[in-house]
Design a protein around this motif. Structure first.
Motif, PDB file in Angstrom:
ATOM      1  N   GLU A  98       0.828  -1.143   0.088  1.00  0.00           N
ATOM      2  CA  GLU A  98      -0.007  -0.080  -0.038  1.00  0.00           C
ATOM      3  C   GLU A  98       0.993   1.292   0.018  1.00  0.00           C
ATOM      4  O   GLU A  98       0.556   2.285   0.510  1.00  0.00           O
ATOM      5  CB  GLU A  98      -0.952  -0.210   1.000  1.00  0.00           C
ATOM      6  N   VAL A  99       2.165   1.169  -0.549  1.00  0.00           N
ATOM      7  CA  VAL A  99       2.809   2.210  -0.938  1.00  0.00           C
ATOM      8  C   VAL A  99       2.501   2.784  -2.323  1.00  0.00           C
ATOM      9  O   VAL A  99       2.534   2.096  -3.346  1.00  0.00           O
ATOM     10  CB  VAL A  99       4.568   1.750  -0.831  1.00  0.00           C
ATOM     11  N   LEU A 100       2.249   4.252  -2.237  1.00  0.00           N
ATOM     12  CA  LEU A 100       1.735   4.623  -3.596  1.00  0.00           C
ATOM     13  C   LEU A 100       2.750   5.413  -4.413  1.00  0.00           C
ATOM     14  O   LEU A 100       3.781   5.706  -3.796  1.00  0.00           O
ATOM     15  CB  LEU A 100       0.365   5.600  -3.134  1.00  0.00           C
ATOM     16  N   THR A 126      -0.997   9.001 -11.011  1.00  0.00           N
ATOM     17  CA  THR A 126      -0.915   7.515 -10.799  1.00  0.00           C
ATOM     18  C   THR A 126      -0.854   7.057  -9.325  1.00  0.00           C
ATOM     19  O   THR A 126      -1.572   6.129  -9.099  1.00  0.00           O
ATOM     20  CB  THR A 126       0.595   7.146 -11.327  1.00  0.00           C
ATOM     21  N   GLY A 127      -0.526   7.915  -8.368  1.00  0.00           N
ATOM     22  CA  GLY A 127      -0.687   7.374  -6.998  1.00  0.00           C
ATOM     23  C   GLY A 127      -2.334   7.394  -6.615  1.00  0.00           C
ATOM     24  O   GLY A 127      -2.829   6.547  -6.019  1.00  0.00           O
ATOM     25  N   LEU A 128      -3.067   8.548  -7.087  1.00  0.00           N
ATOM     26  CA  LEU A 128      -4.347   8.471  -6.986  1.00  0.00           C
ATOM     27  C   LEU A 128      -5.085   7.261  -7.641  1.00  0.00           C
ATOM     28  O   LEU A 128      -6.172   6.801  -7.017  1.00  0.00           O
ATOM     29  CB  LEU A 128      -5.099   9.766  -7.418  1.00  0.00           C
ATOM     30  N   GLY A 163      -7.733   2.311  -6.675  1.00  0.00           N
ATOM     31  CA  GLY A 163      -7.936   0.778  -6.913  1.00  0.00           C
ATOM     32  C   GLY A 163      -7.827   0.084  -5.723  1.00  0.00           C
ATOM     33  O   GLY A 163      -8.444  -1.089  -5.619  1.00  0.00           O
ATOM     34  N   LEU A 164      -7.325   0.383  -4.621  1.00  0.00           N
ATOM     35  CA  LEU A 164      -7.183  -0.186  -3.240  1.00  0.00           C
ATOM     36  C   LEU A 164      -8.671  -0.028  -2.560  1.00  0.00           C
ATOM     37  O   LEU A 164      -8.786  -0.959  -1.963  1.00  0.00           O
ATOM     38  CB  LEU A 164      -5.976   0.286  -2.442  1.00  0.00           C
ATOM     39  N   GLY A 198      -5.289   0.385 -12.866  1.00  0.00           N
ATOM     40  CA  GLY A 198      -4.747   0.508 -14.363  1.00  0.00           C
ATOM     41  C   GLY A 198      -6.008   1.262 -15.094  1.00  0.00           C
ATOM     42  O   GLY A 198      -5.846   2.297 -15.881  1.00  0.00           O
ATOM     43  N   ILE A 199      -7.427   0.887 -14.776  1.00  0.00           N
ATOM     44  CA  ILE A 199      -8.342   1.454 -15.348  1.00  0.00           C
ATOM     45  C   ILE A 199      -8.576   2.938 -14.843  1.00  0.00           C
ATOM     46  O   ILE A 199      -9.016   3.997 -15.600  1.00  0.00           O
ATOM     47  CB  ILE A 199      -9.767   0.947 -14.894  1.00  0.00           C
TER      48      ILE A 199
END
Length: 271
Positions: free
Chosen positions: A29-31, A36-38, A43-44, A51-52
């Motif tokens: 859970e390291v972003l 991309t981090g958002l 996604g989590l 990816g979506i």
């Protein structure tokens, strides 16, 4: 062939980027930072794959980039984001190591190398990359440092959503990520070039033909030989140095060239 080689590099680096996310960062859970981090965060938290989310969040930024950075750059960026997105969907999220700090460091290094090469070969991973590049058109700011600043917002979000310990791992990963990018993406570094040559006119024409740079031509005289020579002066980006050296060697192998890093430029310089 040049276009094909560029696409091949973008393809491979985009796959490596997706793998670094799913094997090093997401399992702990390291972003990553920025958009991309958002996407990784959403996604989590939702059933939709990261990816979506990466594609959805990048869409408006690509539209702005298309108008400011050009069609080829944005098409390369869309290609890169698409390959990264596909990779993240098909590579399972699994731990390489149980040590979150180790994963943060290696994930940051691998992602930084991949993104640095993607940007160097005229693409991006969208999001903060495009925003950062738009800002560097106005000022010579190191891209990695700028991306680090833009991405820091993700650290605070992850701190509230998960834990501040994971937020600090994220900060470490993003910091390493930015440093690695600046080691690869060196367009912000400007170089002063001075060439003393017997073939001034020929070299000047060759440089003007291959570079979009102004060149100042001065008369010079050898201190010992008293031979008349031309002195050419210009400022180039770090990316142009290899091309410039090959042009100088081709036109006048006996030319004397002095190359120094430039601290600041005032006036008209095409970025």
């Amino acid at each position: 062939m040049k276009r094909l080689n560029r696409l091949l590099i973008l393809f491979v680096c985009s796959i490596i980027l997706g793998i670094s996310f799913n094997l090093f960062l997401l399992p702990h859970e390291v972003l990553s930072g920025g958009v991309t981090g958002l996407a990784m965060l959403f996604g989590l938290l939702t059933p939709i794959n990261s990816g979506i989310w990466l594609v959805i969040l990048n869409a408006p930024i690509f539209i702005v980039g298309w108008m400011k950075l050009g069609k080829e750059f944005i098409l390369n960026s869309i290609f890169s984001v698409f390959i990264t997105s596909i990779t993240m969907q098909y590579v399972p999220v699994s731990q390489i190591t149980e040590d979150a700090l180790l994963s943060s460091v290696f994930g940051g290094v691998i992602a930084g190398v991949a993104v640095g090469l993607i940007i160097r070969f005229y693409g991006s991973t969208g999001g903060a990359d495009i925003i950062g590049l738009l800002l560097t058109l106005k000022r010579d700011i190191p891209l990695g440092g700028l991306i680090f600043a833009l991405n820091s917002i993700v650290v605070f979000i992850s701190g509230f959503v998960f834990s501040w310990e994971l937020a600090m791992y994220t900060m470490a990963s993003i910091y390493i990520f930015g440093i690695v990018i600046d080691r690869i993406h060196t367009r912000h570094i400007k170089l002063s070039l001075m060439v003393v040559t017997d073939r001034g006119e020929e070299l000047k024409n060759e440089l003007i033909k291959n570079l979009i740079r102004g060149i100042t031509v001065m008369d010079g005289q050898g201190g010992y030989s008293n031979t008349e020579r031309k002195v050419l002066y210009t400022v180039i980006s770090r990316y142009e140095l290899t091309l410039v050296k090959s042009l100088i060697t081709k036109v006048d192998p006996k030319a004397f060239a002095s190359i120094n890093e430039t601290v600041e430029i005032i006036g008209n310089f095409r970025r």
